[in-house]
Design an enzyme around this catalytic site. Structure first.
Site, short mmCIF file in Angstrom:
data_model
loop_
_atom_site.label_atom_id
_atom_site.label_comp_id
_atom_site.label_asym_id
_atom_site.label_seq_id
_atom_site.Cartn_x
_atom_site.Cartn_y
_atom_site.Cartn_z
N LYS A 147 0.82 -1.22 0.00
CA LYS A 147 0.00 0.00 0.00
C LYS A 147 0.85 1.27 0.00
CE LYS A 147 -4.10 -2.10 0.28
NZ LYS A 147 -5.12 -1.99 -0.79
N GLU B 246 -9.82 5.64 3.18
CA GLU B 246 -10.57 4.51 3.71
C GLU B 246 -9.57 3.40 3.99
OE1 GLU B 246 -9.96 4.95 0.59
OE2 GLU B 246 -9.31 2.95 -0.05
N SER C 278 1.79 -9.67 -0.81
CA SER C 278 1.45 -8.24 -0.72
C SER C 278 1.68 -7.64 0.66
CB SER C 278 -0.01 -8.03 -1.14
OG SER C 278 -0.87 -8.83 -0.35
C1 PLP Z 1 -1.57 -7.02 2.56
C2 PLP Z 1 -2.73 -6.68 1.70
N1 PLP Z 1 -2.88 -7.33 0.54
C3 PLP Z 1 -3.91 -7.07 -0.28
C4 PLP Z 1 -4.89 -6.17 0.06
C5 PLP Z 1 -6.04 -6.00 -0.87
O1 PLP Z 1 -6.01 -4.82 -1.62
P1 PLP Z 1 -5.68 -4.82 -3.15
O2 PLP Z 1 -6.58 -5.83 -3.81
O3 PLP Z 1 -5.97 -3.44 -3.58
O4 PLP Z 1 -4.25 -5.17 -3.31
C6 PLP Z 1 -4.77 -5.46 1.26
C7 PLP Z 1 -5.79 -4.45 1.63
O5 PLP Z 1 -5.90 -3.97 2.69
C8 PLP Z 1 -3.67 -5.72 2.10
O6 PLP Z 1 -3.51 -5.08 3.25
#
Ligand code: PLP
Lengths: 402, 264
Positions: free
Chosen positions: A90, A112, A379
């Site tokens: 993020k 948000e 992620s």
């Molecule tokens: C670690 C992590 N991965 C994925 C997501 C999902 O978001 P996005 O689909 O935009 O990557 C989030 C959202 O809070 C997150 O914290």
């Protein structure tokens, strides 16, 4: 046209700006500032420098052979966005939008957040740049991600628990939009994913595509070839588009997005938007969406707050419609098993969101078989999820206060 | 077909302007929402704006959110909107506009929605999250059926967007009085006066001002420069607190604002 060249406001039939007129001027201002920034080498250099000296970019890749043994013999390589400052992908987007906020001369930012990772990243950038900061978070999520609420408050942000609707991410977005309409003269909305009205889907993607650009070269350097498949979890879709984008025109590389299947896509408790939704308009864009016959949004469910969203970014809707990417559901249970498996085999505790990508990868690996190489977007890290995991796996001592 | 333009013109001839009253369909029940709307008209509301409850009402403040959430929890369906329009137009002469977020219309089918609204006797649509840029289907459907189309204009709208709102609207243009969402405010923004002047300059046949109006004095003040004053949250709150009778009473009080000699 190269798929990578696709920009907003429309991705095929998806995208657009379905917003109150009161927001159009702000979206135009943001879009114009972004278009100018894109052409300004100083902006790109400042962002890249923040990436290097603040976030820790490039993030490394890690091959995980002990985990891969459970994936049908495929090679599995993780792109380690969990090692970024603040613990997830993020921050890549937030730093870009925070720099833009300074450029357009606004002094307050709002955001948000679902899992709290986007909120933490935004609060972090606000502290770094001296901006006032308010974060909207569904009340359900403030409870299950309490650690991140404390982090945001320590960073100086005001955290507002949202008590309307399903009290999760979608309602936090509604409340943030209401704040923005009211305070647009001083306030910039730092949107956390590739959904929402134009220019957000394009702009957030551009700030996240560094993930795939780095990883594509890193995988080639490691293995001498492109990966067979690239996988990611999909909430709104920002980490997924971030890792997919560099590969969009590599036709031989398969792209898989894993949505939150919750308790199963044949139950009503899931967040598998592309798998089970229909095209519609939510939060300013036309995309797939979980909705009833009357177009009322259906509340989503996922053990993972970051994936608990009934919409999805329009570029994913388009990639699904043209068949360039495949989207599959992964249940809560499968994600939690994958979370524990990666932890036990490799000593890496993933976020529950990212564990959906890992679970999907285990299944995909058995389909692709030995010889395949799968690049996974890891992620985020699991620190924020320890309470959920401790309860799920019964890790607390008996006397631990629940 | 009963459209809003003639009523707004007539009220500007015989009084200071038109009073437009908003209520959500299905709050507190479908029957009571119909009775309350009729009571509004009986007490001096000239044009009705019926809101269709929606799961994600980004333009609405706490009062309307609470009312529409309750209506949804009680089982509101889109077809109740057409039923309410039919029942109200059978018993009053006031034109009835539906105010709706866009996705319900999209899912129902834009043409089918327009046909069913026209058949129910409705006057047209106010679309808070549909800007003219995205409205090609609705513009075609409303041309075909003769329904009114009310788009919004905001203090931050550029001149080009003001012109687009004027050119795309039929009935009136909804001038957003202040930056923000629905909800009663103590003073209606000076920005509204400027916005209405800009709309007039762009050729708007009529502009009604909404967001934040809750007293007869504010209605009178707005009607000094605008063709209509739109009241929502204050009426919904009266209905929530005191039932149909209280909503009617407040409408009667607000209507005094259309006869300014009575308010001063
Ligand atoms: C670690 C992590 N991965 C994925 C997501 C999902 O978001 P996005 O689909 O935009 O990557 C989030 C959202 O809070 C997150 O914290």
């Amino acid at each position: 046209m190269a798929l990578r060249a696709q920009s907003g406001p429309y991705f095929g039939d998806f995208g657009g700006r379905f917003v109150p007129e009161s927001l159009v001027a702000a979206l135009d201002e943001l879009g114009e500032a972004y278009d100018l920034a894109k052409l300004d080498p100083a902006f790109g250099e400042e962002l890249a420098e923040l990436g290097r000296s603040y976030t820790g970019r490039p993030s490394i890749i890690t091959e995980v052979p002990r985990f891969a043994r459970h994936a049908g013999g495929a090679r599995v390589i993780l792109k380690r966005e969990d090692l970024n400052h603040t613990g997830s992908h993020k921050i890549n987007n937030v730093l870009g939008q925070a720099l833009l906020t300074k450029r357009i001369g606004k002094t307050r930012v709002i955001a948000e957040t679902g899992a709290g990772q986007h909120g933490v990243a935004t609060a972090t950038a606000a502290a770094l740049f001296g901006l006032e900061c308010t974060i909207y978070m569904g009340e359900v999520d403030t409870e299950r991600q309490a650690l991140n609420v404390a982090r945001m408050r320590l960073l100086g942000a005001e955290v507002v628990p949202v008590t309307t609707g399903s009290r999760t991410l979608k309602d936090a977005i509604n409340e943030a939009m209401r704040d923005w309409v009211t305070n647009v003269a001083t306030t910039n909305y730092i949107f956390g994913t590739v959904a929402g009205p134009h220019p957000f889907p394009e702009m957030v993607r551009d700030f996240q595509k560094v993930i795939g650009e780095e990883a594509r070269q890193q995988v080639i350097d490691l293995t001498g070839a492109l990966p067979t498949a690239v996988t990611a979890c999909v909430g709104g879709g920002s980490n997924a588009i971030g890792i997919f984008h560099a590969f969009l025109d590599d036709a031989e590389v398969a792209l898989y997005g894993f949505e939150a299947g919750g308790e199963g896509v044949d139950t009503e408790r899931h967040a598998a938007t592309i798998t089970k939704g229909r095209p519609g308009v939510l939060h300013g864009a036309r995309s797939y969406l979980l909705q009833d016959e009357d177009g009322q949004t259906i509340e989503s469910h996922s053990i993972s707050a970051g994936l608990d969203y009934p919409g999805v970014g329009p570029e994913h809707a388009w990639l699904a419609a043209i068949g360039r990417a495949t989207y599959r559901p992964v249940t809560d249970a499968a994600a939690m098993q994958a979370l524990r498996l990666l932890t036990r085999t490799e000593g890496i505790i993933p976020a529950i969101e990212s564990a959906h990508a890992l679970a999907g990868t285990l299944e995909l690996g058995t389909e692709l078989g030995p010889g395949a190489t799968i690049l996974v977007s890891l992620s985020g890290r699991g620190d924020k999820d320890m309470d959920t995991a401790a309860k799920y796996f019964d890790l607390y001592d008996q006397e631990h206060p629940k | 077909m009963r459209t809003v333009g003639p009523v707004i013109r007539r009220r500007n001839d015989e009084a200071a302007g038109a009073l437009v009253g908003y209520l959500p369909v299905g709050f507190p029940t479908l029957d009571e929402s119909v009775e309350a709307a009729i009571a509004l008209v009986e007490h001096g509301v000239d044009v009705l704006e019926l809101g269709l409850p929606y799961s994600d009402p980004v333009m609405d403040g706490p009062v309307i959110q609470a009312a529409t959430q309750q209506a949804l929890a009680n089982g509101f369906r889109l077809t109740h909107g057409f039923e309410a329009v039919r029942r109200i137009t059978e018993r009053t002469d006031a034109p009835v506009l539906i105010m709706t977020y866009w996705n319900p219309v999209l899912q129902y089918g834009v043409d089918r929605f327009a046909d069913d609204l026209a058949a129910a006797g409705g006057a047209g649509l106010i679309t808070p999250d549909l800007i003219p840029d995205e409205a090609a289907d609705w513009i075609a459907a409303s041309e075909r059926t003769g329904l009114d189309r009310v788009f919004l204009a905001a203090p931050t709208s550029t001149d080009a967007r003001i012109r687009q709102a004027v050119d795309s609207s039929r009935g009136f243009v909804y001038a957003v009085s202040t930056m923000g969402i629905t909800g009663a405010r103590s003073d209606v923004d000076e920005a509204a006066r400027t916005l209405v002047a800009r709309l007039a300059e762009a050729g708007a046949p009529a502009s009604c001002v909404g967001l934040g109006i809750s007293t007869a004095a504010q209605v009178a003040e707005v009607l000094e420069y605008a063709d209509g004053a739109i009241v929502g949250s204050a009426l919904v709150k009266a209905l929530a607190d005191g039932g149909v009778e209280a909503a009617g009473e407040l409408a009667g009080e607000l209507a005094r604002g259309t006869r300014p000699s009575e308010v001063r």
